[in-house]
Design an enzyme around this catalytic site. Sequence first.
Site, PDB file in Angstrom:
ATOM      1  N   GLU A 130       0.820  -1.217   0.000  1.00 14.92           N
ATOM      2  CA  GLU A 130       0.000   0.000   0.000  1.00 14.92           C
ATOM      3  C   GLU A 130       0.849   1.260   0.000  1.00 14.92           C
ATOM      4  O   GLU A 130       0.449   2.266  -0.573  1.00 14.92           O
ATOM      5  CB  GLU A 130      -0.922  -0.006   1.222  1.00 14.92           C
ATOM      6  CG  GLU A 130      -2.045  -1.026   1.079  1.00 14.92           C
ATOM      7  CD  GLU A 130      -2.857  -1.204   2.347  1.00 14.92           C
ATOM      8  OE1 GLU A 130      -2.445  -0.665   3.399  1.00 14.92           O
ATOM      9  OE2 GLU A 130      -3.891  -1.879   2.265  1.00 14.92           O
ATOM     10  N   HIS A 188       9.272  -1.447   2.877  1.00 11.11           N
ATOM     11  CA  HIS A 188       9.197  -1.598   4.332  1.00 11.11           C
ATOM     12  C   HIS A 188       9.141  -3.076   4.680  1.00 11.11           C
ATOM     13  O   HIS A 188       8.410  -3.843   4.073  1.00 11.11           O
ATOM     14  CB  HIS A 188       8.003  -0.845   4.927  1.00 11.11           C
ATOM     15  CG  HIS A 188       6.712  -1.049   4.203  1.00 11.11           C
ATOM     16  ND1 HIS A 188       6.433  -0.440   2.992  1.00 11.11           N
ATOM     17  CD2 HIS A 188       5.639  -1.806   4.489  1.00 11.11           C
ATOM     18  CE1 HIS A 188       5.239  -0.811   2.589  1.00 11.11           C
ATOM     19  NE2 HIS A 188       4.730  -1.641   3.469  1.00 11.11           N
TER      20      HIS A 188
END
Length: 140
Positions: free
Chosen positions: A95, A100
């Site tokens: 998203e 990450h």
Amino acid sequence: MSEETIFTQIVAGEIPSHTVYEDETTYAFLDVNPLAPGHTLVIPKEPYERLNDMPTDLIGDVFETTGQIAEAVENAVDAPATTIAINNGEAAGQEVPHVHVHIVPQFEDGTAKPIHTLFDGVDLADDELAQIAEAIRSNQ
Ligand code: AMP
């Protein structure tokens, strides 16, 4: 590389976060929507969208931080293990377009789920596996 992301704003202190670690190239903070207590995100400070886009030394930095922080997270929330995962691209459910690494603690309380529960799985014959392996080798 994307110019700015919600995570570069966190690194810059423009958006508040529960920061747990910072060095020259990497940053780690608690996920705002945790899957478990201690769910932490480790990022490169520079906003590369996907792992594939990153220089190898920076990948090394991110995984060095991930190993170090995984140990600290497990100790902090008394978890015997963590699931470490990257949604690497939009089609994989990514998203935020800034690499990450999710560190998600798992507990021995019957709630732990292996990553194989995410997929239905496929049956591939040995010659199909060989063909795929060859395609991967020749695409490096
Ligand atoms: P992904 O679906 O892999 O892109 O994961 C994005 C993660 O970022 C989700 O787990 C979100 O809860 C988390 N997230 C989004 N915004 C923030 C924020 N401002 N602070 C901390 N975590 C965030």
